[in-house]
Write a protein that holds these residues in place. Structure first.
Motif, PDB file in Angstrom:
ATOM      1  N   SER A  33       0.631  -1.874  -0.083  1.00  0.00           N
ATOM      2  CA  SER A  33       0.074  -0.112  -0.024  1.00  0.00           C
ATOM      3  C   SER A  33       0.881   1.426   0.170  1.00  0.00           C
ATOM      4  O   SER A  33       2.303   1.411   0.554  1.00  0.00           O
ATOM      5  N   GLY A  34       0.493   2.466  -0.525  1.00  0.00           N
ATOM      6  CA  GLY A  34       1.095   3.754  -0.368  1.00  0.00           C
ATOM      7  C   GLY A  34       1.436   3.520  -1.647  1.00  0.00           C
ATOM      8  O   GLY A  34       2.128   5.143  -2.061  1.00  0.00           O
ATOM      9  N   LEU A  35       1.861   2.827  -2.999  1.00  0.00           N
ATOM     10  CA  LEU A  35       2.582   2.819  -4.134  1.00  0.00           C
ATOM     11  C   LEU A  35       1.860   3.728  -5.060  1.00  0.00           C
ATOM     12  O   LEU A  35       0.441   3.029  -5.552  1.00  0.00           O
ATOM     13  N   LYS A  36       2.371   4.773  -4.937  1.00  0.00           N
ATOM     14  CA  LYS A  36       1.479   6.143  -6.237  1.00  0.00           C
ATOM     15  C   LYS A  36       2.249   5.500  -7.592  1.00  0.00           C
ATOM     16  O   LYS A  36       1.832   6.202  -9.195  1.00  0.00           O
ATOM     17  N   TYR A  37       3.860   5.926  -8.121  1.00  0.00           N
ATOM     18  CA  TYR A  37       4.578   6.044  -8.764  1.00  0.00           C
ATOM     19  C   TYR A  37       5.578   4.501  -8.962  1.00  0.00           C
ATOM     20  O   TYR A  37       5.718   4.566 -10.239  1.00  0.00           O
ATOM     21  N   THR A  38       5.420   3.936  -8.502  1.00  0.00           N
ATOM     22  CA  THR A  38       6.892   2.271  -8.224  1.00  0.00           C
ATOM     23  C   THR A  38       5.281   1.733  -8.710  1.00  0.00           C
ATOM     24  O   THR A  38       4.501   1.765  -8.175  1.00  0.00           O
ATOM     25  N   ARG A  39       5.624   0.641  -9.623  1.00  0.00           N
ATOM     26  CA  ARG A  39       5.242  -0.129 -10.310  1.00  0.00           C
ATOM     27  C   ARG A  39       4.966  -1.271  -8.904  1.00  0.00           C
ATOM     28  O   ARG A  39       6.855  -2.033  -8.598  1.00  0.00           O
ATOM     29  N   GLU A  40       4.396  -2.791  -8.659  1.00  0.00           N
ATOM     30  CA  GLU A  40       4.877  -3.243  -8.448  1.00  0.00           C
ATOM     31  C   GLU A  40       5.830  -4.774  -7.888  1.00  0.00           C
ATOM     32  O   GLU A  40       5.882  -4.508  -7.202  1.00  0.00           O
ATOM     33  N   GLN A  41       5.997  -4.358  -9.912  1.00  0.00           N
ATOM     34  CA  GLN A  41       6.324  -5.522  -9.535  1.00  0.00           C
ATOM     35  C   GLN A  41       8.224  -5.086  -9.819  1.00  0.00           C
ATOM     36  O   GLN A  41       8.279  -6.313  -8.749  1.00  0.00           O
ATOM     37  N   LEU A  42       8.666  -4.561  -9.187  1.00  0.00           N
ATOM     38  CA  LEU A  42       9.647  -4.126  -8.832  1.00  0.00           C
ATOM     39  C   LEU A  42       9.618  -4.518  -7.233  1.00  0.00           C
ATOM     40  O   LEU A  42      10.661  -4.755  -7.204  1.00  0.00           O
ATOM     41  N   VAL A  43       8.820  -3.688  -6.304  1.00  0.00           N
ATOM     42  CA  VAL A  43       8.897  -3.812  -4.978  1.00  0.00           C
ATOM     43  C   VAL A  43       8.812  -5.373  -5.022  1.00  0.00           C
ATOM     44  O   VAL A  43       9.820  -6.103  -4.294  1.00  0.00           O
ATOM     45  N   ARG A  44       8.242  -6.652  -5.755  1.00  0.00           N
ATOM     46  CA  ARG A  44       7.954  -7.263  -5.189  1.00  0.00           C
ATOM     47  C   ARG A  44       9.355  -9.056  -6.003  1.00  0.00           C
ATOM     48  O   ARG A  44       9.029  -9.080  -4.956  1.00  0.00           O
ATOM     49  N   ALA A  45      10.205  -7.867  -6.908  1.00  0.00           N
ATOM     50  CA  ALA A  45      10.848  -8.740  -6.769  1.00  0.00           C
ATOM     51  C   ALA A  45      12.333  -8.533  -5.902  1.00  0.00           C
ATOM     52  O   ALA A  45      13.148  -9.031  -5.659  1.00  0.00           O
ATOM     53  N   GLU A  86      -2.561 -17.896   8.986  1.00  0.00           N
ATOM     54  CA  GLU A  86      -1.677 -17.821   7.914  1.00  0.00           C
ATOM     55  C   GLU A  86      -1.272 -16.290   8.353  1.00  0.00           C
ATOM     56  O   GLU A  86      -1.567 -15.655   9.120  1.00  0.00           O
ATOM     57  N   VAL A  87       0.262 -16.084   7.723  1.00  0.00           N
ATOM     58  CA  VAL A  87       0.894 -14.916   7.754  1.00  0.00           C
ATOM     59  C   VAL A  87       0.686 -13.909   6.597  1.00  0.00           C
ATOM     60  O   VAL A  87       0.882 -13.832   5.382  1.00  0.00           O
ATOM     61  N   LEU A  88      -0.228 -12.962   7.191  1.00  0.00           N
ATOM     62  CA  LEU A  88      -0.919 -11.481   5.819  1.00  0.00           C
ATOM     63  C   LEU A  88       0.260 -10.660   6.619  1.00  0.00           C
ATOM     64  O   LEU A  88       0.406 -10.158   7.687  1.00  0.00           O
ATOM     65  N   LEU A  89       0.868 -10.752   5.371  1.00  0.00           N
ATOM     66  CA  LEU A  89       2.549  -9.095   5.617  1.00  0.00           C
ATOM     67  C   LEU A  89       1.911  -8.063   4.470  1.00  0.00           C
ATOM     68  O   LEU A  89       1.681  -8.261   3.757  1.00  0.00           O
ATOM     69  N   ASP A  90       1.750  -7.136   5.632  1.00  0.00           N
ATOM     70  CA  ASP A  90       1.236  -6.066   4.821  1.00  0.00           C
ATOM     71  C   ASP A  90       2.452  -4.674   4.704  1.00  0.00           C
ATOM     72  O   ASP A  90       2.571  -4.294   5.396  1.00  0.00           O
ATOM     73  N   PHE A  91       2.590  -4.237   3.507  1.00  0.00           N
ATOM     74  CA  PHE A  91       4.207  -3.327   3.669  1.00  0.00           C
ATOM     75  C   PHE A  91       3.618  -2.143   3.360  1.00  0.00           C
ATOM     76  O   PHE A  91       2.754  -1.926   2.545  1.00  0.00           O
ATOM     77  N   ARG A  92       3.629  -0.578   3.407  1.00  0.00           N
ATOM     78  CA  ARG A  92       2.953   0.429   3.734  1.00  0.00           C
ATOM     79  C   ARG A  92       4.343   1.319   3.229  1.00  0.00           C
ATOM     80  O   ARG A  92       5.344   0.923   4.292  1.00  0.00           O
ATOM     81  N   PHE A  93       4.376   2.009   2.907  1.00  0.00           N
ATOM     82  CA  PHE A  93       5.323   3.110   2.160  1.00  0.00           C
ATOM     83  C   PHE A  93       4.687   4.150   2.803  1.00  0.00           C
ATOM     84  O   PHE A  93       3.171   5.678   1.690  1.00  0.00           O
ATOM     85  N   LYS A  94       5.680   5.155   1.923  1.00  0.00           N
ATOM     86  CA  LYS A  94       5.445   6.571   1.574  1.00  0.00           C
ATOM     87  C   LYS A  94       6.468   6.985   0.719  1.00  0.00           C
ATOM     88  O   LYS A  94       7.626   6.795   0.697  1.00  0.00           O
ATOM     89  N   GLU A  95       6.012   7.614  -0.475  1.00  0.00           N
ATOM     90  CA  GLU A  95       7.547   7.360  -1.694  1.00  0.00           C
ATOM     91  C   GLU A  95       7.834   8.321  -1.474  1.00  0.00           C
ATOM     92  O   GLU A  95       7.873   9.782  -1.434  1.00  0.00           O
ATOM     93  N   THR A  96       9.462   8.583  -2.120  1.00  0.00           N
ATOM     94  CA  THR A  96       9.665  10.114  -2.089  1.00  0.00           C
ATOM     95  C   THR A  96       9.562  10.911  -3.845  1.00  0.00           C
ATOM     96  O   THR A  96       9.009   9.794  -4.791  1.00  0.00           O
TER      97      THR A  96
END
Length: 391
Positions: A33-45, A86-96
């Motif tokens: 959550s919080g990704l406005k500019y960044t592609r999800e693929q980059l984060v997941r990789a 199961e475990v839910l991993l919630d990544f939260r970002f604020k992008e520069t």
């Protein structure tokens, strides 16, 4: 090796919630959550954690370090919790904010103060690609372009490309310099920490006086090719608290590659960041560059090293010592006054911090082995403040 400004990334808690109760349970979902500019693929990789694999807290620590190295986030927090066994991993970002037109300024002993327009991007196309361009004017004219892709772990292609144009009085070697340089690196990451690749350089150098260049027409063309090896275990990309950063670079200049000159250069850069206490870090740097050949015959005069000044041994004048080989060491004790915090400006997220550093430098240059002795070493030290800012 001190910087008036440093990059800052990665604010906020590394891990919230979770604990031993979640250890070993399968990861059922990873939310971003919080990704406005960044592609999800980059984060997941970039993640070590995977859906279907056991949850391990040490993996989330690695996740944060990898994401921090992208240099595109002002804040990263990870919130693990249990959901249906199961475990839910919630990544939260604020992008520069990814793009910033700005006025750039540079102060060096050689060129004094230069300033001009520039553009900096830390997240080009949402892929974590950095790009910067600037033109600075004053006692010297400099135009530069640089770009680099994120160095993702696990066998990813990496590159770095830079070009500079300079028109200035070269105070170190006493001539009016007009030069153009291109520096290219291509390679791959090897696992999580290592990288290797090819290094190519072109340098065109014009002088207004005789005896500076190797060529009779006062215009050298230098071609260099070689390889680099690197290792990076830092816990943060820009303002580390612990870990190692090392790089070895071996280059052949001229001869079979054409152009002027004929010599080898080996450089080794080693940096250690040792945590002392929270906010307290001991940083130890060592850099050496060794060259074969003779200055003025195989190596042009402007390719020797001059130590002294703000970018080498502080407290000494520019070029206090000159030679074809150099060895420089720095120790800094760092204390973070103001930790990294996000800053909202007209709806765009940046970040700001403040650090103090007590430092000491020592260095030596030499041409012949007999000159490598303690009475040729120069040293200096002092204390300063470092702004921790993006871009």
């Amino acid at each position: 090796m001190a910087f008036l400004a440093s990059f800052l990334i990665g604010c906020g808690p590394a891990l919230a919630g979770g604990g031993d109760a979640l250890q070993g349970k399968p990861v059922g979902e990873i939310r971003l959550s919080g990704l406005k500019y960044t592609r999800e693929q980059l984060v997941r990789a970039s993640l070590v954690s995977r859906v279907g694999e056991p949850y391990l807290e040490e993996k989330t620590v690695q996740d944060r370090e990898r994401l921090d190295r992208l240099g595109i986030f002002s804040s990263i927090s990870i919130h693990p919790r249990e959901a249906d066994g199961e475990v839910l991993l919630d990544f939260r970002f604020k992008e520069t904010f990814p793009y910033l037109p700005l006025i750039t300024a540079d102060i060096t002993d050689a060129d004094g103060l230069t300033a001009g327009p520039g553009l900096k991007a830390v997240n080009l196309f949402g892929r974590g690609i950095s790009f910067s361009g600037a033109a600075r004017f004053g006692q010297a004219t400099t135009v530069e372009l640089q770009t680099e892709n994120p160095w993702l772990p696990g066998g990813h292609f990496i590159y770095r490309a830079a070009a500079w144009y300079r028109d200035r009085y070269n105070e170190l070697d006493d001539f009016d310099e007009n030069s153009f340089e291109v520096d290219l690196r291509f390679g791959r990451t090897l696992g999580d920490r290592r990288r290797a690749g090819l290094h190519l350089i072109y340098l065109g150098m014009k002088s207004d006086v005789d005896g500076i260049t190797l060529s009779d027409d006062n215009h050298d063309n230098l071609h260099a090719a070689g390889f680099f090896l690197g290792y990076d275990s830092r816990d943060a990309w820009s303002n580390p608290h612990r870990g190692w950063w090392t790089e070895m670079d071996l280059l052949k200049v001229g001869a079979p590659l054409g152009g002027d000159g004929d010599w080898w250069r080996l450089s080794l850069d080693v940096r250690r960041y040792q945590p002392v206490r929270p906010r307290h870090t001991l940083a130890l740097f060592a850099y050496t560059a060794l060259q074969t050949g003779e200055v003025g015959k195989d190596i042009p005069a402007y390719m020797d090293f001059g130590i002294g000044g703000t970018n080498s041994v502080r407290g000494w004048e520019l070029g206090a010592r000159q030679g074809k080989n150099e060895l420089i060491g720095t120790a800094e004790y760092r204390y973070v006054f103001r930790e990294k915090r996000p800053l909202e400006v007209f709806g765009a997220t940046f970040h700001l911090g403040l650090e103090a550093a007590l430092f000491g430098d020592a260095g030596i240059v030499w041409d012949e082995d007999a000159q490598f002795r303690t009475d040729n070493v120069i040293a200096g030290g002092g204390v300063g403040l470092r702004l921790l800012i993006p871009f």
